[in-house]
Motif scaffolding. Structure first.
Motif, PDB file in Angstrom:
ATOM      1  N   GLY A 293       0.828  -1.194   0.000  1.00 58.24           N
ATOM      2  CA  GLY A 293       0.000   0.000   0.000  1.00 58.24           C
ATOM      3  C   GLY A 293       0.863   1.244   0.000  1.00 58.24           C
ATOM      4  O   GLY A 293       2.022   1.216   0.431  1.00 58.24           O
ATOM      5  N   VAL A 294       0.313   2.333  -0.487  1.00 58.50           N
ATOM      6  CA  VAL A 294       1.029   3.600  -0.597  1.00 58.50           C
ATOM      7  C   VAL A 294       0.273   4.666   0.188  1.00 58.50           C
ATOM      8  O   VAL A 294      -0.954   4.778   0.083  1.00 58.50           O
ATOM      9  CB  VAL A 294       1.157   4.040  -2.069  1.00 58.50           C
ATOM     10  CG1 VAL A 294       1.847   5.399  -2.163  1.00 58.50           C
ATOM     11  CG2 VAL A 294       1.901   3.003  -2.889  1.00 58.50           C
ATOM     12  N   LEU A 295       1.024   5.465   0.951  1.00 53.52           N
ATOM     13  CA  LEU A 295       0.504   6.679   1.568  1.00 53.52           C
ATOM     14  C   LEU A 295       1.125   7.871   0.863  1.00 53.52           C
ATOM     15  O   LEU A 295       2.349   7.915   0.656  1.00 53.52           O
ATOM     16  CB  LEU A 295       0.843   6.729   3.059  1.00 53.52           C
ATOM     17  CG  LEU A 295       0.169   5.685   3.957  1.00 53.52           C
ATOM     18  CD1 LEU A 295       0.689   5.807   5.383  1.00 53.52           C
ATOM     19  CD2 LEU A 295      -1.345   5.851   3.924  1.00 53.52           C
ATOM     20  N   ALA A 296       0.279   8.839   0.479  1.00 55.51           N
ATOM     21  CA  ALA A 296       0.776   9.988  -0.280  1.00 55.51           C
ATOM     22  C   ALA A 296      -0.033  11.219   0.080  1.00 55.51           C
ATOM     23  O   ALA A 296      -0.992  11.158   0.859  1.00 55.51           O
ATOM     24  CB  ALA A 296       0.690   9.696  -1.777  1.00 55.51           C
ATOM     25  N   ASP A 297       0.351  12.348  -0.534  1.00 55.36           N
ATOM     26  CA  ASP A 297      -0.363  13.590  -0.211  1.00 55.36           C
ATOM     27  C   ASP A 297      -1.581  13.823  -1.085  1.00 55.36           C
ATOM     28  O   ASP A 297      -2.304  14.788  -0.903  1.00 55.36           O
ATOM     29  CB  ASP A 297       0.596  14.787  -0.269  1.00 55.36           C
ATOM     30  CG  ASP A 297       1.248  14.964  -1.626  1.00 55.36           C
ATOM     31  OD1 ASP A 297       0.815  14.306  -2.607  1.00 55.36           O
ATOM     32  OD2 ASP A 297       2.211  15.753  -1.721  1.00 55.36           O
TER      33      ASP A 297
END
Length: 746
Positions: A293-297
């Motif tokens: 999974g990716v966390l981004a702005d």
């Protein structure tokens, strides 16, 4: 508990016949759940029943079935508003908290092998036991077209009880008898122009023990019910201001997405996220159970970063190709795999001397749910608690699963059920919500909105299973003498409940739903269900087993009627022994001017299916053009017992028909390698186009003996009506979907 009183601020809803059980079990069943609204009351708020909350700024009606576009919020609110005597357009609505107090007592009975046409003693008590099971299990669930049947008595009673305690509060304040007071549009009315708004009485009313028994309005006095109501959510939807889960914004929010092994049930041997982690705007890449999974702005950055991750995927534990799956279905038609035989009239194996034997196989494909709003959820760990915002049809199960995943007590988890941009059964699953929680655990106390890409949505759907029907019929002396069918599917119930940690014993009725229980009299009539092994995890899809079995059953019935040289409409009506079902056939015959001449190259097809207790008949007209087959007109009639909102019933019936026609024409999921579907987005999975959609005329009948829901019954007859129309126009009998494999559509 006193014989005539209910514990303060709890609410006993209805009664049910109980077929057996010890006194303790009966007591437990009759004991009400507490009012879940009490735990979250703000200062100045009061709750009179689990369905009503009153504050100084207005009245909120709890509509505890998930709004997924079917209009349930408006209809359920009208049930309460009718008896509470409030202006339906002046109230607010809320899905309410997850709670067993909102258990669905009708949905569990859908799994029992009880034909809707059976009104005998055992059938009645079997349905009552469904309510008992729903109560004990605390099934807070939306599905099976059960929202209105389940809420019809509960929610009207809730409104009536609240109205009476508000009147009593006013009587106590005024020093008069309650019988001297009345109500009007959210206020208690007394002599001398006395008018006290409910908001001013709510705190006092909440302290009054509610009556155990109330008298509900006679339908002749209904103000809202029985009439078409403007949808309470319509203004927001047509102005673009309606808010769905995908629209949620919280301060300091992070945005996430996931990529999981396209082959369901498998993980990854290795993950290389170095390129993704170096992208501007990426906060963190997290290894998840089935991928990363990716966390981004922002969401777009998260999507782009997820595409940059490389994986060494583990192999699928399921068959990898459509050919392997088809072979598994074929093998399951063996008697050793028979799961049920609920219909076995006469002798389907009788000698066939001097008779015509007709045999045919029918096939349906896997189908995606593909709601317009992809799966998404927001999760936030803060102050020792977990807060979740998501569209879900199983809120109590979500809280339980979140507690299991995080180790938090259920009391430390708050779930906000939000309006969904479609579901068709997909939001009975909550895998995407658990993924949002996984990402939020790594977000250092910031809220995370996790959204799937459309490709992820297709790859990780739990689709409607493919199925195979082997049909055999006998024509003797110009009549249908034998109807014999075997339906083979993997089990939806087994697959779906296994993800809830539940084992359901006995046959899976969805394998034969919409087949074994059809109200036709044929001398030798046999219908068996065969359980195939799991090929890919599957789930409930709009109208569940009847979605395919309506096609299997009615198209083969049409074949037999034509082989006997009989009229398709007249013979269905003659064979039908169930009065409400026969009347929907007669209605659709009248609507479509059945039997009137059509231009050359045109044809009409009729189909019937009784599903979810609703008999539904549909007629489709097609014509051959230079561009392909054109659907010109369509008609649908259904009997819901009592029509609470005719406008919404028409919308759901015609919408179900469009849904069924579009999927029959164009849609399938296929598998060629690796256990992942080939279709990844809407260009691969086209819906019916606007210029292909006919004007649909609908008619709602009220001859049935029970109130029914309409969200699903319009789907099953659509595909066979179209297939039968194509046969009437072209002589080509279609036994496999999608039909665009075999014919072109204009």
């Amino acid at each position: 508990m006193g014989a005539g009183k209910i514990l303060r601020r709890t609410f006993l809803i209805g009664t049910a016949a109980i077929a057996g059980g010890v006194a303790f079990g009966v007591w437990r069943y009759r004991t009400p759940y507490g009012n879940p609204l009490e735990n979250g009351l703000a200062e100045g708020e009061a709750t009179l029943t689990p369905y009503i909350k009153i504050a100084q700024d207005g009245i909120t009606i709890i509509t505890p079935r998930s709004e997924v576009g079917q209009g349930t919020t408006t209809t359920l609110a009208a049930l309460v508003a009718e008896e509470l005597d409030v202006d339906l357009t002046a109230i607010k609505t809320d899905h309410g908290p997850p709670s067993s107090a909102y258990y669905n007592g009708v949905v569990s009975a859908e799994g029992f092998p009880i034909a809707a046409t059976d009104t005998g003693f055992l059938a009645r008590n079997g349905r009552a036991m469904g309510d008992v099971a729903g109560k004990f299990l605390g099934l807070h669930i939306t599905g099976g077209s059960t929202s209105v049947p389940d809420g019809f008595d509960k929610m009207r009673t809730a409104g009536a009880v609240a109205r009476l305690v508000l009147i009593q509060a006013a009587a106590d304040r005024l020093g008069v008898l309650a019988g001297s007071l009345s109500t009007e549009n959210g206020a208690v009315i007394g002599a001398g122009d006395v008018r006290i708004p409910y908001e001013d009485l709510a705190i006092d009313a909440a302290a009054i023990d509610p009556p155990r028994h109330v008298e509900l309005k006679d339908p002749s006095n209904w103000r809202y019910l029985g009439k078409s109501q403007p949808r309470l959510d319509m203004l927001g939807k047509v102005t673009g201001t309606a808010s769905y889960g995908i629209d949620l914004r919280l301060p300091d929010m992070l945005y996430g997405t996931v990529r999981s092994n396209p082959a369901q049930g498998a993980g990854a041997f290795d993950v290389d996220a170095s390129s993704a982690e170096a992208m501007p705007g990426v906060v963190k890449v997290i290894r998840t159970q089935h991928g990363a999974g990716v966390l981004a702005d922002n969401t777009w950055t998260a999507f782009r970063a997820a595409e940059e991750i490389t994986f060494d995927w583990a192999p699928s534990p399921y068959p990898e190709t459509s050919e392997e799956m088809a072979a598994a279905l074929e093998d399951s038609l063996d008697d050793s795999a028979r799961d049920s035989r609920f219909r076995n009239d006469g002798d389907a194996d009788a000698p066939t001397d001097n008779a015509e034997v007709i045999e045919a196989d029918y096939v349906i494909p896997f189908l995606a749910h593909a709601p317009l709003e992809p799966m998404n959820a927001t999760a936030w760990f803060h102050d020792g608690r977990l807060e979740i915002w998501a569209g879900t049809q199983v809120p109590t199960y979500v809280v339980q699963a979140a507690a299991d995943l995080t180790g938090l007590p259920e009391g430390a988890i708050t779930l906000h059920t939000v309006t969904s941009g479609g579901s068709f059964g997909r939001r009975l699953e909550f895998d995407f919500i658990l993924q949002a929680i996984e990402l939020a655990r790594e977000a250092d106390g910031r809220p995370v909105k996790m959204t799937w890409s459309r490709e992820e949505d297709f790859a990780h759907d739990f689709p409607r299973p493919m199925g195979l029907a082997r049909m055999r019929g006998v024509i003797r002396d110009g009549q249908i003498d034998t109807f014999d069918g075997r339906f083979a599917y993997p089990s939806v119930v087994s697959s779906q409940t296994s993800r809830l940690g539940i084992t359901v014993p006995g046959p899976d009725t969805t394998i034969v739903a919409g087949g074994w229980d059809q109200p036709f009299s044929i001398r030798n009539y046999r219908l068996a269900g065969h359980r195939a092994p799991e090929m890919a995890p599957v789930s409930s899809w709009r109208s569940v087993g009847a979605s395919g079995n309506g096609f299997f059953h009615d198209c083969f019935l049409d074949e037999l009627i034509h082989a006997a040289g009989l009229d398709p409409m007249e013979e269905r009506i003659r064979l039908c022994w169930h009065d409400p079902s026969r009347k929907v056939l007669e209605a659709v015959a009248e609507m479509s001017s059945w039997g009137s001449p059509l231009p050359e190259g045109s044809g009409r097809g009729v189909a019937f299916c009784l599903s979810f207790g609703v008999p539904c008949a549909e007629v489709v007209e097609v014509s051959q053009t230079d561009r392909g087959l054109q659907i010109n007109r369509a008609f649908a009639a259904a009997d819901v017992g009592t029509a609470l909102d005719p406008g919404n019933l028409d919308a759901q019936l015609s919408g179900g028909m469009v849904f069924g026609l579009g999927h029959a024409m164009n849609c399938e999921l296929t598998y060629t390698a690796g256990g992942a579907p080939d279709q990844t987005n809407f260009p691969d999975y086209p819906a019916m186009r606007f210029d292909q959609c006919p004007v649909i005329e609908t008619r709602i009948l009220e001859n049935g003996d029970a109130i029914r829901g309409i969200g699903e019954p319009g789907v099953p007859p659509a595909a066979p009506a179209l297939a039968n129309a194509i046969f009437a126009a072209t002589g080509q009998r279609l036994r496999e979907m999608p039909f665009n494999r075999f014919v072109d559509f204009a």
